[in-house]
Design a protein around this motif. Structure first.
Motif, mmCIF file in Angstrom:
data_model
loop_
_atom_site.group_PDB
_atom_site.id
_atom_site.type_symbol
_atom_site.label_atom_id
_atom_site.label_comp_id
_atom_site.label_asym_id
_atom_site.label_seq_id
_atom_site.Cartn_x
_atom_site.Cartn_y
_atom_site.Cartn_z
ATOM 1 N N LEU A 42 5.542 6.711 0.113
ATOM 2 C CA LEU A 42 5.899 5.935 1.297
ATOM 3 C C LEU A 42 5.021 4.694 1.413
ATOM 4 C CD1 LEU A 42 7.821 6.145 3.738
ATOM 5 C CD2 LEU A 42 5.939 7.178 5.008
ATOM 6 N N GLN A 43 5.628 3.571 1.769
ATOM 7 C CA GLN A 43 4.893 2.326 1.893
ATOM 8 C C GLN A 43 4.237 2.221 3.273
ATOM 9 O OE1 GLN A 43 4.461 -0.145 -0.583
ATOM 10 N NE2 GLN A 43 5.265 1.548 -1.813
ATOM 11 N N LEU A 44 2.946 1.937 3.278
ATOM 12 C CA LEU A 44 2.234 1.653 4.515
ATOM 13 C C LEU A 44 2.436 0.193 4.902
ATOM 14 C CD1 LEU A 44 -1.138 3.476 3.838
ATOM 15 C CD2 LEU A 44 0.428 3.990 5.692
ATOM 16 N N MET A 59 0.841 -1.189 0.000
ATOM 17 C CA MET A 59 0.000 0.000 0.000
ATOM 18 C C MET A 59 0.879 1.242 0.000
ATOM 19 S SD MET A 59 -2.800 -1.169 2.834
ATOM 20 C CE MET A 59 -3.811 0.278 2.529
ATOM 21 N N THR A 60 0.579 2.197 -0.853
ATOM 22 C CA THR A 60 1.411 3.383 -1.000
ATOM 23 C C THR A 60 0.731 4.597 -0.382
ATOM 24 O OG1 THR A 60 2.350 2.499 -3.019
ATOM 25 C CG2 THR A 60 2.653 4.840 -2.617
ATOM 26 N N LEU A 72 -4.865 -5.629 8.801
ATOM 27 C CA LEU A 72 -5.510 -4.329 8.894
ATOM 28 C C LEU A 72 -5.352 -3.563 7.593
ATOM 29 C CD1 LEU A 72 -4.160 -3.255 12.419
ATOM 30 C CD2 LEU A 72 -6.400 -4.260 11.908
ATOM 31 N N SER A 73 -6.272 -2.675 7.315
ATOM 32 C CA SER A 73 -6.118 -1.733 6.211
ATOM 33 C C SER A 73 -5.682 -0.401 6.799
ATOM 34 C CB SER A 73 -7.436 -1.576 5.442
ATOM 35 O OG SER A 73 -8.469 -1.107 6.290
ATOM 36 N N TRP A 74 -4.842 0.324 6.056
ATOM 37 C CA TRP A 74 -4.171 1.498 6.619
ATOM 38 C C TRP A 74 -4.460 2.754 5.800
ATOM 39 C CZ3 TRP A 74 -1.433 0.918 11.132
ATOM 40 C CH2 TRP A 74 -1.158 -0.397 11.522
ATOM 41 N N GLU A 129 9.843 5.152 11.030
ATOM 42 C CA GLU A 129 11.242 5.365 10.670
ATOM 43 C C GLU A 129 11.363 5.899 9.246
ATOM 44 O OE1 GLU A 129 15.455 2.845 10.509
ATOM 45 O OE2 GLU A 129 13.568 1.824 11.002
ATOM 46 N N ALA A 130 10.620 5.316 8.323
ATOM 47 C CA ALA A 130 10.676 5.758 6.937
ATOM 48 C C ALA A 130 10.150 7.178 6.787
ATOM 49 C CB ALA A 130 9.887 4.796 6.048
#
Length: 335
Positions: free
Chosen positions: A7-9, A1-2, A16-18, A115-116
Motif C-alpha cells: 500500500l502506498q503511503l 513510500m510503500t 511529512l514522513s509517514w 480508502e485504499a
C-alpha cells in the motif's frame, strides 16, 4: 513510500514522513489530538485510553491500519486509521491534522490512504456494498468539504442534545412490574446481550462483541452508578437499559458539567410503554444528585422510533450536529 501489503503511503509532497503508529507514539499522538481539539472544539474528545484501544483491538492490525505523519523534527502532525469489525464490510475511518499544518493537502492524502487500506480490508468479504464511513462535525466546514471533495456522500445526521437539570425534573414512572437495577460487573454480559438485541434494527449498528463491550464499560469516562437496566420483576429479564458517562472536560468544552447517556435501548417487546422517558428521567435524577448541571445525549435525527420528539418533550435541546459520510468502495485490488 510503500506500506505493508504494497500500500502506498502519502508522499513527500505533504512535507511529512509517514509510518504506522506504535505504542511509543502514544504521548505525542495524544498531544496532537489535544491540539486538534483546542482548535476545532468538538463536542467530544479522545481520552488516552481511546488511543490505546486503537492499538489493541484484536480485529485490527495497527502496523497496517494506522499511519502517522512526522515533521522534520519527528513531531506528529497528522494521523489516520481504519477499523472494521469481523465479517463486516463497513470500515470506519478516523484521523486528524495539526491546525498549523492544514491547507496543504494532508487531510486529503490521509483520506486516500484510508480508502485504499479499507479496500484491502474488505476486498474478499461478502454482505453488501463495502463503504468507508467517516464522521465530521457540521460546524467544521473544512472537514465537511474534504469528505465531499473526496467523493463521500452524506448518509445520516446525528444531533447532540442537552437539558439543564436546575428546577423541576420530569416524573415518568415505570410500568407496574418493572424496576431499575444499577449496572454491575456481574450483570455486564446481560447488558451486552440486551444491547445487541435492542439495536439489531437500528441504522448503522453492528453487534458488540465482548472485547468492544468490555472497553465501553471499563472506559475512564463510564459511570456505573449512573447506568442501569429496567428489569421485569417476575422473570428477572431485561426490558431496557441505559449506560452513562462523564467527560471531566465537559465544563471546559461545553460550558457546563454534563451527565451523558451513552447508550439507551428498549427491547422490541417492551416498546411503546414509555420506558425510554422513564429511564431518562431516572438518569436526570442520578446526574443531578452527583452535582451535574446538565443531562446530554445523542440522537439519530432520522430514527423512525420518534426518539428526537421524545427527547424534545423531556426538555432536551439541540446543541450540535454530526454528519456521517460514506464512500463506496469499488471491488478489486486497492494496491
Amino acid at each position: 513510500m510503500t506500506f505493508p501489503d504494497g500500500l502506498q503511503l502519502p508522499g513527500n509532497e505533504t512535507g511529512l514522513s509517514w509510518r504506522s503508529i506504535t505504542p511509543a507514539d502514544l504521548d505525542d499522538w495524544y498531544a496532537l489530538t489535544r491540539r486538534i481539539v483546542a482548535e476545532d472544539k468538538p463536542g467530544w474528545a479522545e481520552e488516552r485510553a481511546d488511543l490505546e484501544h486503537v492499538l489493541s483491538r484484536s480485529s485490527d492490525d495497527p502496523a497496517r491500519d494506522t499511519i502517522v505523519g512526522l515533521d522534520p523534527d519527528g513531531v506528529p502532525r497528522a494521523f489516520g486509521g481504519v477499523s472494521v469489525n469481523p465479517d463486516s464490510v463497513r470500515v470506519s475511518g478516523f484521523g486528524g491534522v495539526d491546525p498549523q499544518w492544514r491547507r496543504r493537502g494532508i487531510g486529503t492524502a490521509v483520506f486516500r490512504w484510508q480508502e485504499a487500506r479499507a479496500k484491502q480490508r474488505v476486498q474478499d468479504r461478502r454482505g453488501g456494498q463495502p463503504v468507508l464511513r467517516s464522521y465530521a462535525e457540521a460546524n467544521n466546514p473544512s472537514a465537511v468539504a474534504l469528505l465531499e471533495s473526496a467523493g463521500a456522500r452524506i448518509v445520516r445526521y446525528f444531533t447532540e442534545m442537552t437539558r439543564p437539570l436546575a428546577g423541576e425534573l420530569p416524573e415518568v414512572p415505570l410500568p407496574e412490574g418493572l424496576s431499575f437495577v444499577t449496572f454491575s460487573e456481574e450483570l455486564s454480559e446481560r447488558f451486552r446481550l440486551a444491547h445487541n438485541e435492542a439495536f439489531q434494527d437500528h441504522w448503522g449498528s453492528e453487534p458488540r462483541d465482548q472485547e468492544s463491550w468490555t472497553f465501553t464499560v471499563s472506559h475512564p469516562q463510564f459511570r456505573a452508578d449512573w447506568s442501569f437496566a429496567v428489569v421485569e420483576e417476575s422473570s428477572g429479564g431485561i426490558a431496557a437499559y441505559q449506560l452513562a458517562s462523564f467527560d471531566p472536560e465537559s465544563k471546559e468544552i461545553l460550558g457546563y458539567t454534563e451527565g451523558y447517556t451513552e447508550l439507551l435501548g428498549v427491547l422490541r417487546g417492551w416498546r411503546g410503554m414509555r420506558i425510554a422517558p422513564a429511564m431518562l428521567s431516572e438518569a436526570m435524577r442520578r446526574f443531578r444528585d452527583s452535582g451535574m448541571e446538565n443531562a446530554g445525549l445523542g440522537v439519530d435525527t432520522e430514527n423512525p422510533s420518534g426518539a428526537l420528539k421524545i427527547y424534545e418533550q423531556l426538555g432536551y435541546r439541540p446543541v450540535s450536529r454530526q454528519v456521517v459520510f460514506d464512500k463506496p468502495l469499488a471491488a478489486g485490488s486497492a494496491a
